[in-house]
Design a protein around this motif. Structure first.
Motif, PDB file in Angstrom:
ATOM      1  N   TYR A   1      -3.481   9.933   2.683  1.00  0.00           N
ATOM      2  CA  TYR A   1      -4.167   9.066   1.738  1.00  0.00           C
ATOM      3  C   TYR A   1      -3.536   7.684   1.758  1.00  0.00           C
ATOM      4  CZ  TYR A   1      -6.271  13.199  -0.362  1.00  0.00           C
ATOM      5  OH  TYR A   1      -6.979  14.347  -0.564  1.00  0.00           O
ATOM      6  N   LEU A   2      -4.367   6.690   1.517  1.00  0.00           N
ATOM      7  CA  LEU A   2      -3.906   5.314   1.404  1.00  0.00           C
ATOM      8  C   LEU A   2      -4.396   4.760   0.077  1.00  0.00           C
ATOM      9  CD1 LEU A   2      -2.559   2.857   2.828  1.00  0.00           C
ATOM     10  CD2 LEU A   2      -4.825   2.287   3.715  1.00  0.00           C
TER      11      LEU A   2
ATOM     12  N   LEU B   1      -5.470   2.961   7.881  1.00  0.00           N
ATOM     13  CA  LEU B   1      -5.168   4.243   8.531  1.00  0.00           C
ATOM     14  C   LEU B   1      -5.854   4.431   9.885  1.00  0.00           C
ATOM     15  CD1 LEU B   1      -5.116   6.729   5.500  1.00  0.00           C
ATOM     16  CD2 LEU B   1      -3.227   5.442   6.531  1.00  0.00           C
TER      17      LEU B   1
ATOM     18  N   ASN C   1       0.838  -1.200   0.000  1.00  0.00           N
ATOM     19  CA  ASN C   1       0.000   0.000   0.000  1.00  0.00           C
ATOM     20  C   ASN C   1       0.870   1.247   0.000  1.00  0.00           C
ATOM     21  OD1 ASN C   1      -2.363  -1.462   0.014  1.00  0.00           O
ATOM     22  ND2 ASN C   1      -2.710  -1.257   2.211  1.00  0.00           N
TER      23      ASN C   1
ATOM     24  N   THR D   1      -1.216   0.702   8.420  1.00  0.00           N
ATOM     25  CA  THR D   1      -1.069   0.961   6.991  1.00  0.00           C
ATOM     26  C   THR D   1      -2.103   0.233   6.139  1.00  0.00           C
ATOM     27  OG1 THR D   1       0.574  -0.804   6.758  1.00  0.00           O
ATOM     28  CG2 THR D   1       1.409   1.433   7.113  1.00  0.00           C
ATOM     29  N   SER D   2      -2.955  -0.565   6.738  1.00  0.00           N
ATOM     30  CA  SER D   2      -3.979  -1.251   5.944  1.00  0.00           C
ATOM     31  C   SER D   2      -5.290  -0.475   5.873  1.00  0.00           C
ATOM     32  CB  SER D   2      -4.240  -2.653   6.483  1.00  0.00           C
ATOM     33  OG  SER D   2      -4.730  -2.581   7.800  1.00  0.00           O
TER      34      SER D   2
ATOM     35  N   ILE E   1       1.244   5.183   1.000  1.00  0.00           N
ATOM     36  CA  ILE E   1       0.747   6.204   1.910  1.00  0.00           C
ATOM     37  C   ILE E   1       1.266   7.549   1.414  1.00  0.00           C
ATOM     38  CG2 ILE E   1       0.726   7.034   4.294  1.00  0.00           C
ATOM     39  CD1 ILE E   1       1.688   3.494   3.763  1.00  0.00           C
TER      40      ILE E   1
END
Length: 181
Positions: free
Chosen positions: A90-91, A135, A69, A132-133, A71
């Motif tokens: 944003y992710l 936020l 992902n 990180t998956s 970021i």
């Protein structure tokens, strides 16, 4: 020392870069508000991410280990107060699909991505650790001074934070590591 390849596509100052050898990608952000993905080995253009409209200044990019992902953090001009900015996180998937957008309470001054966590430090002393998956916030602290830099020790138990008043704050995780090993 020689130049192996050059990535093209930005029309303004490149403000940040992150890479993943595992995924063979380089991600770069710019003052014009776009994020480009190129291959690491060949420098071949892959895709463009446009996180925000109107454009924001992309200040940090990172690549999450495991998921890949991407970021992206940036500053956007306030629509209500002239001269003010706010930070947005944003992710994206590595394929460019937007997963999540989060407006942050503080102006982001530092971002550190490692495996399943992103650490964000702010100008007014905010310190956040997010997943990180998606936020989601895992830890949130308020320091007395603005955050300048962050680092995590190799055992993932201590977070080292420097502040703009000349201090280094060491935060210890008493339960679990800050990030997965």
């Amino acid at each position: 020392v020689s130049t192996q390849s050059t990535g093209y596509g930005h029309n303004s100052e490149v403000t940040c870069v992150a890479l993943s050898q595992e995924l063979d990608i380089v991600v770069s952000g710019s003052r014009e508000g776009i994020v480009l993905i190129h291959t690491l080995k060949q420098g071949t253009y892959v895709r463009t991410l446009t996180p925000h409209s109107p454009p924001m200044v992309v200040t940090f990019v990172g690549i999450a280990g495991g998921t890949g992902n991407i970021i992206v953090a940036g500053n956007v001009a306030s629509t209500t107060t002239k001269g003010m900015v706010h930070s947005v996180l944003y992710l994206f998937t590595v394929n460019g699909k937007l997963i999540k957008r989060v407006k942050l309470e503080d102006t982001t001054t530092v971002m550190y991505v490692e495996n399943d966590r992103v650490v964000l430090g702010g100008a007014n002393g905010s310190l956040e650790i997010r997943c990180t998956s998606g936020l989601s916030t895992k830890h949130k602290l308020r320091l007395k001074s603005g955050v300048v830099s962050v680092s995590i020790d190799p055992r993932k138990q201590h977070l080292f934070v420097t502040t703009n008043d000349g201090k280094m704050v060491i935060i210890t995780s008493t339960a679990k590591p800050f990030v997965k090993k």
